[in-house]
Write an enzyme that holds these catalytic residues in place. Structure first.
Site, mmCIF file in Angstrom:
data_model
loop_
_atom_site.group_PDB
_atom_site.id
_atom_site.type_symbol
_atom_site.label_atom_id
_atom_site.label_comp_id
_atom_site.label_asym_id
_atom_site.label_seq_id
_atom_site.Cartn_x
_atom_site.Cartn_y
_atom_site.Cartn_z
ATOM 1 N N THR A 134 0.855 -1.184 0.000
ATOM 2 C CA THR A 134 0.000 0.000 0.000
ATOM 3 C C THR A 134 0.894 1.238 0.000
ATOM 4 O O THR A 134 2.036 1.196 0.467
ATOM 5 C CB THR A 134 -0.960 -0.006 1.201
ATOM 6 O OG1 THR A 134 -0.195 -0.065 2.397
ATOM 7 C CG2 THR A 134 -1.922 -1.185 1.138
ATOM 8 N N THR A 158 1.304 4.325 1.536
ATOM 9 C CA THR A 158 1.961 4.888 2.715
ATOM 10 C C THR A 158 2.905 3.875 3.351
ATOM 11 O O THR A 158 4.012 4.217 3.773
ATOM 12 C CB THR A 158 0.924 5.395 3.735
ATOM 13 O OG1 THR A 158 0.103 6.376 3.097
ATOM 14 C CG2 THR A 158 1.596 6.017 4.945
ATOM 15 N N CYS A 159 2.496 2.623 3.375
ATOM 16 C CA CYS A 159 3.323 1.578 3.979
ATOM 17 C C CYS A 159 4.617 1.383 3.193
ATOM 18 O O CYS A 159 5.692 1.281 3.773
ATOM 19 C CB CYS A 159 2.544 0.269 4.055
ATOM 20 S SG CYS A 159 0.989 0.411 4.972
ATOM 21 N N SER A 160 4.511 1.337 1.877
ATOM 22 C CA SER A 160 5.675 1.078 1.030
ATOM 23 C C SER A 160 6.543 2.305 0.789
ATOM 24 O O SER A 160 7.754 2.180 0.631
ATOM 25 C CB SER A 160 5.226 0.531 -0.331
ATOM 26 O OG SER A 160 4.739 -0.781 -0.193
#
Length: 160
Positions: free
Chosen positions: A46, A48-50
């Site tokens: 995703t 923001t996560c990546s």
């Protein structure tokens, strides 16, 4: 009820990918007798996560370990195949332990689950970070709004 500083993590079993394939790994194997930085993300791959959360832990990997941490681990409510692909894609293999909590059992047990059904993603993990010493939570940071602030690698470094 959300886990708190001073609490012991509940028993859990995660899945992770190894060069030999999928493997179960218990919380005891990860946390017993070790100092671990664990962070949780809503989902592998995703944006923001990546792009914002995981990169900070990769960039600060050596600095975190230099402060006495044995393991840096990330958990998400994804299957082990997705987590393994994310590890390869991000260059994190061998640096970060990518833990699959496919059914969300761990995040539910620690009260850090959230419902992303409105976004078509179902049960997910809240964005968080924690320092765990021999299975006991010594610092806990849960994001109160979208983005990466409280749970960032920079914040963990301040707490170590």
């Amino acid at each position: 009820m959300t886990i708190a500083v001073g609490d012991t993590l509940p028993q859990a079993t995660f899945k992770t990918m190894t060069p030999d394939g999928s493997k179960d790994i218990t919380g005891a194997e990860i946390f017993s007798g070790k100092k671990v930085v664990l962070f949780g993300v809503p989902g592998a791959f995703t944006p923001t996560c990546s792009n914002n959360h995981l990169p900070g832990y990769l960039e600060n990997h050596d600095a975190i370990l230099a402060r006495g941490v044995d393991t840096i681990a990330v958990v998400a409510v994804n299957d082990q195949h997705v987590m393994g692909a994310w590890a390869r894609f991000t260059g994190g293999e061998g640096k970060i332990l990518y833990l699959a909590d496919g059914n969300g059992d761990f995040v539910k047990a620690v009260g850090l689950d959230t419902d992303f059904s409105a976004n078509g993603m179902g049960l997910r993990s809240k964005r968080f970070s924690m320092i765990v010493d021999d299975g006991k939570v010594v610092a806990l940071n849960v994001e109160s709004k979208p983005g990466v602030n409280e749970s960032s690698a920079a914040h963990i470094l301040e707490q170590l």
